[in-house]
Design an enzyme around this catalytic site. Sequence first.
Site, short mmCIF file in Angstrom:
data_model
loop_
_atom_site.label_atom_id
_atom_site.label_comp_id
_atom_site.label_asym_id
_atom_site.label_seq_id
_atom_site.Cartn_x
_atom_site.Cartn_y
_atom_site.Cartn_z
CD GLU A 251 -44.31 30.22 15.22
OE1 GLU A 251 -44.84 31.33 15.32
OE2 GLU A 251 -43.24 29.92 15.80
CE LYS A 253 -38.13 21.59 18.95
NZ LYS A 253 -36.73 21.81 18.60
NE ARG A 258 -35.68 30.06 21.49
CZ ARG A 258 -36.44 29.59 22.48
NH1 ARG A 258 -36.24 28.38 22.96
NH2 ARG A 258 -37.41 30.34 22.97
NE ARG A 273 -31.85 25.80 25.47
CZ ARG A 273 -32.84 24.93 25.40
NH1 ARG A 273 -33.22 24.44 24.23
NH2 ARG A 273 -33.47 24.55 26.48
CD GLU A 303 -33.77 26.51 16.74
OE1 GLU A 303 -33.28 25.37 16.85
OE2 GLU A 303 -34.16 27.18 17.71
CG PHE A 344 -39.43 31.68 17.04
CD1 PHE A 344 -39.60 31.89 18.40
CD2 PHE A 344 -38.29 31.00 16.62
CE1 PHE A 344 -38.68 31.44 19.31
CE2 PHE A 344 -37.36 30.54 17.53
CZ PHE A 344 -37.55 30.77 18.89
#
Length: 561
Positions: A251, A253, A258, A273, A303, A344
């Site tokens: 995937e 990035k 986050r 996060r 994200e 994701f």
Amino acid sequence: MLYLELAQLYEKLEGTSKRLEKTEILQEFLKKLKHEKNKEVVYLLQGRVFPDYDERVIGISTQLAIKALSKATGVSSSEIVKKWKTGGDLGLVAEEIMKKKKQSALFLKKLMIGNVFGNLKKLPELVGKGAVDKKLGLISELFTSASPLETRYIMRTIIGDLRIGVGSGTLRDAIVWACFGKEDKEAYSFVQGAYDRSTDFALIFESACKGKKSLEHIELVPGQPVKVMLAQKVSSIAEGFETVGKPAAFEFKYDGFRLLITKNKNDIKLFTRRLENVTKQFPDVVKYVKENIRGENFIVDSEAAGFDPKTKKYRPFQEISQRIRRKYDIEKLERELPVEINVFDLIYYNGKNLIKEEFEKRRKLLEKIIKVEKWKIRLAKQIITSDEKEAERFYKMAVAEGEEGIMIKNLKAPYKPGARVGYMVKMKPTANEFDLVIVKAGYGTGKRGGWLSSYTVACEKNGKLAEIGKVSTGLKEKTELGVSFEQLSKLLKPLIIGERGREVSVKPKIIVTVTYQNIQRSPTYESGFALRFPRFTALRPDKTEIASLGDIETEYKRQQR
């Protein structure tokens, strides 16, 4: 339980830097605490009064703390500040002053933990007219009843500088030792798993006292954040396959931050996060979630990436990070710095905990419940392959499109909250960089006068911090050009906990990304290493983890090859 017992525990913990000794000391205290009704005392072991997921903090400035100490002892604020600047530890200053107290009304009654905990919990709730005076009263009331040793740790607790070196891992192990015995290897995963799902050590300890089955019953709760799963680093596609197996999911990035999205009926909350609630800062994302994710309740991992509203080009994290902290001009920033959500993973859906489900099953369910809408919300771009050449082409495409790199994921893996395990890895173009925390800063001169313009940064070493160098390049003179000395100074000044000449010590709250040319051995810093030509590249308000000494040593050995 007497607060003096807790203060004596703090003193023992402060007296050793060895993690095993700290764990032993803690477990003896926890064995006593097992018989106490209020298990929330566990929060105080890390200088908190609320669970980790709760954004409320005690939040008392050093100025107000000094004023309260002055009120309780009769010593002038200016005298307290003078002693503080000399010694650098406001807790020790408070202890010294209390030994020479001026008022005779001290120590009329023993200070109980419940009294301290109760007063501290009230502090964040006091807002508006008269709040400062009420806070002053609550704090000075504690000082007035406290012994010198108790005063040291009350002071440190309220200003957020406890200095006893108890991290989450140490507290977790102490709970295991106290409730199951240090030889029970299975218990470690039970306690860690329960914490990762709840981020509440009081709940964990209370459940551990009842046994492993009680820990198993601690579930994910929509609306409450969890520790996100973290990725290990790899330097090649081959290493990625070796770690996660074949076939694997690849995937993009994304260069963003986050964002954990939770929904419970009509209540949507967004968390970073670091478990910070940023729902109010992102009303646009709340709208996207309402309109584009189908479900009664869920926890989605994603994200958030920023883009230019005119050119539609993606913007680096550093440009959009200000939206995380900003409490005002929300609508203006929403227009100027829009974000797109790249989803994701799915770890909870319509009453079902999915963390033990295989990743490929979680992804398929995601694809069913997400309505893709360009520039608002989409699924992370993905391919599944066993072919290194195909994976390499995908990686090059990600970099060419301006993304950070790629994620490589094990298709059969569960979701491990809070863990950096080999279920997913990240691969980025080679860059010598670490995320580190600022622990000291120095005032500048000349055109940088009044600003904190050089920064001592530290890595993690056995639950404590170890300095690894000073950074003074990479920031801008003017805020409109990027992160500036003025901007970073504004973030650091409220965190000052000590002064020595032109250098100040600060609470370790500001994490930054630092690039460097290479790593050298150095006796100057406690880490034993120094970064050569370090340069500031980014503020990381989205992160809680910093590089460990192990990470530094690994990179040092790699560059020696």
